[in-house]
Design a protein around this motif. Sequence first.
Motif, PDB file in Angstrom:
ATOM      1  N   TRP A 136       0.840  -1.205   0.000  1.00 35.00           N
ATOM      2  CA  TRP A 136       0.000   0.000   0.000  1.00 35.00           C
ATOM      3  C   TRP A 136       0.873   1.252   0.000  1.00 35.00           C
ATOM      4  CZ3 TRP A 136      -0.631   4.133   3.292  1.00 35.00           C
ATOM      5  CH2 TRP A 136      -1.698   4.980   2.975  1.00 35.00           C
ATOM      6  N   ILE A 137       1.933   1.256   0.784  1.00 35.58           N
ATOM      7  CA  ILE A 137       2.849   2.408   0.815  1.00 35.58           C
ATOM      8  C   ILE A 137       3.516   2.571  -0.548  1.00 35.58           C
ATOM      9  CG2 ILE A 137       5.012   3.249   1.835  1.00 35.58           C
ATOM     10  CD1 ILE A 137       4.009   1.965   4.494  1.00 35.58           C
ATOM     11  N   LEU A 138       3.911   1.464  -1.172  1.00 39.58           N
ATOM     12  CA  LEU A 138       4.503   1.511  -2.508  1.00 39.58           C
ATOM     13  C   LEU A 138       3.521   2.124  -3.508  1.00 39.58           C
ATOM     14  CD1 LEU A 138       6.789   0.677  -4.503  1.00 39.58           C
ATOM     15  CD2 LEU A 138       5.525  -1.470  -4.791  1.00 39.58           C
ATOM     16  N   MET A 139       2.253   1.737  -3.433  1.00 36.70           N
ATOM     17  CA  MET A 139       1.247   2.298  -4.340  1.00 36.70           C
ATOM     18  C   MET A 139       1.078   3.798  -4.108  1.00 36.70           C
ATOM     19  SD  MET A 139      -1.690  -0.639  -4.837  1.00 36.70           S
ATOM     20  CE  MET A 139      -2.531  -0.151  -3.388  1.00 36.70           C
ATOM     21  N   TYR A 140       1.158   4.232  -2.856  1.00 33.00           N
ATOM     22  CA  TYR A 140       1.067   5.664  -2.560  1.00 33.00           C
ATOM     23  C   TYR A 140       2.212   6.408  -3.241  1.00 33.00           C
ATOM     24  CZ  TYR A 140       1.284  10.078  -0.104  1.00 33.00           C
ATOM     25  OH  TYR A 140       1.340  11.410   0.181  1.00 33.00           O
ATOM     26  N   PHE A 141       3.426   5.876  -3.115  1.00 34.21           N
ATOM     27  CA  PHE A 141       4.570   6.548  -3.722  1.00 34.21           C
ATOM     28  C   PHE A 141       4.529   6.469  -5.248  1.00 34.21           C
ATOM     29  CE2 PHE A 141       6.305   6.245   0.595  1.00 34.21           C
ATOM     30  CZ  PHE A 141       6.603   7.592   0.771  1.00 34.21           C
ATOM     31  N   LEU A 142       3.959   5.412  -5.807  1.00 38.82           N
ATOM     32  CA  LEU A 142       3.759   5.362  -7.257  1.00 38.82           C
ATOM     33  C   LEU A 142       2.809   6.475  -7.697  1.00 38.82           C
ATOM     34  CD1 LEU A 142       3.512   1.541  -8.018  1.00 38.82           C
ATOM     35  CD2 LEU A 142       5.321   3.122  -8.715  1.00 38.82           C
ATOM     36  N   GLY A 143       1.783   6.724  -6.903  1.00 38.71           N
ATOM     37  CA  GLY A 143       0.871   7.828  -7.186  1.00 38.71           C
ATOM     38  C   GLY A 143       1.582   9.169  -7.138  1.00 38.71           C
ATOM     39  N   ARG A 144       2.477   9.334  -6.168  1.00 36.75           N
ATOM     40  CA  ARG A 144       3.257  10.571  -6.070  1.00 36.75           C
ATOM     41  C   ARG A 144       4.190  10.720  -7.274  1.00 36.75           C
ATOM     42  NH1 ARG A 144       2.242  14.479  -2.415  1.00 36.75           N
ATOM     43  NH2 ARG A 144       4.445  14.900  -2.302  1.00 36.75           N
ATOM     44  N   ILE A 145       4.789   9.608  -7.715  1.00 36.68           N
ATOM     45  CA  ILE A 145       5.655   9.643  -8.897  1.00 36.68           C
ATOM     46  C   ILE A 145       4.826  10.021 -10.127  1.00 36.68           C
ATOM     47  CG2 ILE A 145       6.988   8.180 -10.472  1.00 36.68           C
ATOM     48  CD1 ILE A 145       7.962   6.677  -7.911  1.00 36.68           C
ATOM     49  N   GLY A 146       3.627   9.458 -10.222  1.00 35.94           N
ATOM     50  CA  GLY A 146       2.732   9.794 -11.326  1.00 35.94           C
ATOM     51  C   GLY A 146       2.351  11.261 -11.318  1.00 35.94           C
ATOM     52  N   LYS A 147       2.090  11.784 -10.130  1.00 38.45           N
ATOM     53  CA  LYS A 147       1.761  13.210 -10.008  1.00 38.45           C
ATOM     54  C   LYS A 147       2.941  14.047 -10.468  1.00 38.45           C
ATOM     55  CE  LYS A 147       0.715  16.728  -6.570  1.00 38.45           C
ATOM     56  NZ  LYS A 147       0.592  16.984  -5.146  1.00 38.45           N
ATOM     57  N   GLN A 152       4.312  19.061 -14.957  1.00 35.94           N
ATOM     58  CA  GLN A 152       4.471  20.102 -15.972  1.00 35.94           C
ATOM     59  C   GLN A 152       3.157  20.319 -16.713  1.00 35.94           C
ATOM     60  OE1 GLN A 152       7.465  19.384 -18.937  1.00 35.94           O
ATOM     61  NE2 GLN A 152       6.841  21.135 -20.153  1.00 35.94           N
ATOM     62  N   GLN A 153       2.475  19.224 -17.048  1.00 34.88           N
ATOM     63  CA  GLN A 153       1.196  19.345 -17.736  1.00 34.88           C
ATOM     64  C   GLN A 153       0.142  19.989 -16.835  1.00 34.88           C
ATOM     65  OE1 GLN A 153       0.587  15.290 -19.069  1.00 34.88           O
ATOM     66  NE2 GLN A 153       1.350  15.782 -21.113  1.00 34.88           N
ATOM     67  N   MET A 154       0.218  19.742 -15.522  1.00 35.94           N
ATOM     68  CA  MET A 154      -0.701  20.411 -14.602  1.00 35.94           C
ATOM     69  C   MET A 154      -0.506  21.918 -14.682  1.00 35.94           C
ATOM     70  SD  MET A 154      -0.593  17.965 -11.213  1.00 35.94           S
ATOM     71  CE  MET A 154      -1.201  19.214 -10.127  1.00 35.94           C
ATOM     72  N   GLY A 155       0.750  22.347 -14.700  1.00 33.95           N
ATOM     73  CA  GLY A 155       1.043  23.771 -14.824  1.00 33.95           C
ATOM     74  C   GLY A 155       0.515  24.346 -16.124  1.00 33.95           C
ATOM     75  N   GLU A 156       0.671  23.593 -17.207  1.00 37.77           N
ATOM     76  CA  GLU A 156       0.163  24.053 -18.507  1.00 37.77           C
ATOM     77  C   GLU A 156      -1.358  24.162 -18.504  1.00 37.77           C
ATOM     78  OE1 GLU A 156       1.767  21.259 -21.283  1.00 37.77           O
ATOM     79  OE2 GLU A 156       3.836  21.926 -20.952  1.00 37.77           O
ATOM     80  N   LEU A 157      -2.038  23.177 -17.921  1.00 34.86           N
ATOM     81  CA  LEU A 157      -3.504  23.230 -17.829  1.00 34.86           C
ATOM     82  C   LEU A 157      -3.952  24.433 -17.003  1.00 34.86           C
ATOM     83  CD1 LEU A 157      -4.421  19.465 -17.277  1.00 34.86           C
ATOM     84  CD2 LEU A 157      -4.789  20.823 -19.345  1.00 34.86           C
ATOM     85  N   TYR A 158      -3.242  24.677 -15.900  1.00 33.89           N
ATOM     86  CA  TYR A 158      -3.581  25.809 -15.028  1.00 33.89           C
ATOM     87  C   TYR A 158      -3.385  27.137 -15.779  1.00 33.89           C
ATOM     88  CZ  TYR A 158      -3.770  28.784 -10.914  1.00 33.89           C
ATOM     89  OH  TYR A 158      -4.118  29.750 -10.008  1.00 33.89           O
ATOM     90  N   GLU A 159      -2.270  27.255 -16.501  1.00 35.42           N
ATOM     91  CA  GLU A 159      -2.021  28.483 -17.269  1.00 35.42           C
ATOM     92  C   GLU A 159      -3.073  28.680 -18.344  1.00 35.42           C
ATOM     93  OE1 GLU A 159       1.982  28.497 -18.768  1.00 35.42           O
ATOM     94  OE2 GLU A 159       2.811  28.168 -16.756  1.00 35.42           O
ATOM     95  N   PHE A 160      -3.474  27.594 -19.008  1.00 28.32           N
ATOM     96  CA  PHE A 160      -4.515  27.690 -20.024  1.00 28.32           C
ATOM     97  C   PHE A 160      -5.827  28.162 -19.402  1.00 28.32           C
ATOM     98  CE2 PHE A 160      -8.186  25.571 -22.038  1.00 28.32           C
ATOM     99  CZ  PHE A 160      -8.179  26.245 -23.246  1.00 28.32           C
ATOM    100  N   MET A 161      -6.191  27.563 -18.256  1.00 29.16           N
ATOM    101  CA  MET A 161      -7.423  27.957 -17.575  1.00 29.16           C
ATOM    102  C   MET A 161      -7.379  29.446 -17.199  1.00 29.16           C
ATOM    103  SD  MET A 161      -8.822  27.006 -13.805  1.00 29.16           S
ATOM    104  CE  MET A 161      -7.460  27.947 -13.163  1.00 29.16           C
ATOM    105  N   MET A 162      -6.246  29.884 -16.648  1.00 28.72           N
ATOM    106  CA  MET A 162      -6.128  31.288 -16.229  1.00 28.72           C
ATOM    107  C   MET A 162      -6.193  32.222 -17.434  1.00 28.72           C
ATOM    108  SD  MET A 162      -6.277  31.247 -13.043  1.00 28.72           S
ATOM    109  CE  MET A 162      -5.995  32.973 -12.735  1.00 28.72           C
ATOM    110  N   SER A 163      -5.579  31.828 -18.566  1.00 22.77           N
ATOM    111  CA  SER A 163      -5.632  32.675 -19.751  1.00 22.77           C
ATOM    112  C   SER A 163      -7.070  32.798 -20.262  1.00 22.77           C
ATOM    113  CB  SER A 163      -4.701  32.136 -20.840  1.00 22.77           C
ATOM    114  OG  SER A 163      -5.198  30.932 -21.379  1.00 22.77           O
ATOM    115  N   VAL A 164      -7.834  31.718 -20.172  1.00 17.80           N
ATOM    116  CA  VAL A 164      -9.234  31.758 -20.609  1.00 17.80           C
ATOM    117  C   VAL A 164     -10.052  32.630 -19.654  1.00 17.80           C
ATOM    118  CG1 VAL A 164     -11.340  30.387 -20.862  1.00 17.80           C
ATOM    119  CG2 VAL A 164      -9.191  29.546 -21.808  1.00 17.80           C
ATOM    120  N   LEU A 165      -9.845  32.472 -18.365  1.00 23.94           N
ATOM    121  CA  LEU A 165     -10.640  33.213 -17.383  1.00 23.94           C
ATOM    122  C   LEU A 165     -10.314  34.706 -17.373  1.00 23.94           C
ATOM    123  CD1 LEU A 165     -10.630  30.705 -14.407  1.00 23.94           C
ATOM    124  CD2 LEU A 165     -12.573  31.316 -15.862  1.00 23.94           C
TER     125      LEU A 165
END
Length: 167
Positions: A136-147, A152-165
Amino acid sequence: MNEKKNSDIHLRPRFKMEFNENVQNLLSKFKDAIKDKDCRYCCKVVGNHVVIDVSVKENHFWSPQLNIEIEEVDEHRSIVKGLFGPKPQVWTLFMFFHFAVAVAFIGFLIMTYVKWTLKEDYAVALFMVVLLPALWILMYFLGRIGKKAGHQQMGELYEFMMSVLKK
């Protein structure tokens, strides 16, 4: 505009912003962005809910998705609530594995107790009781690695949202 973010420990970061515009104006900005041929993001607007995905070309297993809910405060103010997370299929698979590990842990814990009570060999069951929390701890850290892989894509999505708003 006021903005509140939750802490960085969450696998699915959230934020909340207040705008001095009504819900319909904010939604129309997203609808206009969807119609733009140069938009490199996939967007869907359903009611007061907006879903923004990275382009199919840049998409990978850990690619994030931004879900936005626009709520009305009064006729001139709105609250935009956002949630970053993996695609629903990835999140469902991830939660299924967490649930399976939890059920297996409870099952092996009961098996260990029963075998111990009956004075039978319980070494394998006890090994699983120790191994499953480590999994279970390994799966948690895999999720963190995935995040982190999708950060970088999260930042891009956020910038896109802010530019639209901010249009």
